[in-house]
Write an enzyme that holds these catalytic residues in place. Structure first.
Site, short mmCIF file in Angstrom:
data_model
loop_
_atom_site.label_atom_id
_atom_site.label_comp_id
_atom_site.label_asym_id
_atom_site.label_seq_id
_atom_site.Cartn_x
_atom_site.Cartn_y
_atom_site.Cartn_z
N ILE A 242 37.42 42.09 40.02
CA ILE A 242 36.42 41.25 38.69
C ILE A 242 36.87 41.59 37.78
CG2 ILE A 242 33.96 41.31 39.31
CD1 ILE A 242 33.84 38.73 37.98
N CYS A 243 36.81 41.25 36.25
CA CYS A 243 37.36 41.65 35.26
C CYS A 243 37.92 43.43 35.77
CB CYS A 243 35.35 42.21 35.27
SG CYS A 243 35.63 42.87 33.47
N GLY A 244 37.73 44.06 34.55
CA GLY A 244 38.66 45.01 34.79
C GLY A 244 39.34 46.42 36.07
N THR B 204 40.84 44.43 38.11
CA THR B 204 42.06 44.25 38.14
C THR B 204 42.87 44.75 37.21
OG1 THR B 204 41.98 43.47 35.64
CG2 THR B 204 41.58 41.73 38.04
#
Length: 201
Positions: free
Chosen positions: A98-100, A102
């Protein structure tokens, strides 16, 4: 199951995921850069990892969860976690990012041939070596085989995809769970209560 923890990790992004997995009888262990060396989350929480990344083997896990963190955007310090994700996927063990996180997977080349999402397409497009723009999906969260991705504003959708991939809830119960926690749909509450009484939630 393993939750990756490192300095500046976004502690709120996986709260629904880990809390409800634990309530359903799954054991969550934390994995950090070094065992026994505390890390501090973005929210200032200190966590002492259960084991080091070097000691984590896909065959000893059923899921690797990677949270966002400022460190994903400031250098390659967390690159070993993306490399571990590659090991997990190669072994057929699910990875949820999730988020960074990725962005880390994008730099590792793991998003080039799989449908995926993130906070924004432009965010991933700025990552060195990323070649998956054609497979970017504008969605809250995306499951592509063993890989789950989500943007920073979608911790509930992220949890839903993890639960679906692992078969944690029956489909109707999962739908009710999502409607309650994401949409504040009071009509979902009786479904969850009935499922809880039957041992299904």
């Amino acid at each position: 199951m393993h939750l990756a923890v490192y300095d500046t990790y976004a502690d709120w992004e996986t709260g629904h995921t880990t809390a409800h997995l634990t309530q359903r009888g799954h054991r969550i262990r934390t994995v950090g850069p070094a065992a026994g060396v505390p890390v501090t989350s973005m929210g200032g929480l200190r966590v002492q990892p259960d084991l080091s990344l070097a000691d984590l083997r896909p065959e000893d896990s059923s899921l690797l969860i990677l949270t966002g963190a400022r460190l994903w955007d400031t250098g390659d310090e967390l690159a070993p976690f993306a490399a571990k994700a590659r090991e997990f996927l190669a072994a057929g063990v699910p990875v949820a990012a999730i988020c960074g996180a990725t962005a880390g997977l994008a730099r590792e080349g793991l998003l080039d041939d799989r449908p995926h999402t993130s906070g924004a397409a432009a965010y991933l497009a700025a990552q060195p070596g990323y070649g998956g723009a054609a497979r970017y999906v504008e969605a809250d969260a995306v499951t592509a085989g063993d890989l789950i991705t989500a943007g920073p504003t979608e911790p509930v959708a992220f949890a839903r995809e993890v639960f679906a991939r692992l078969g944690v809830y029956k489909p109707d119960v999962l739908d009710a769970w999502y409607r309650l926690f994401h949409d504040s749909d009071a009509g979902a509450f009786p479904v969850l209560m009935a499922a809880a009484e039957a041992g299904d939630a």
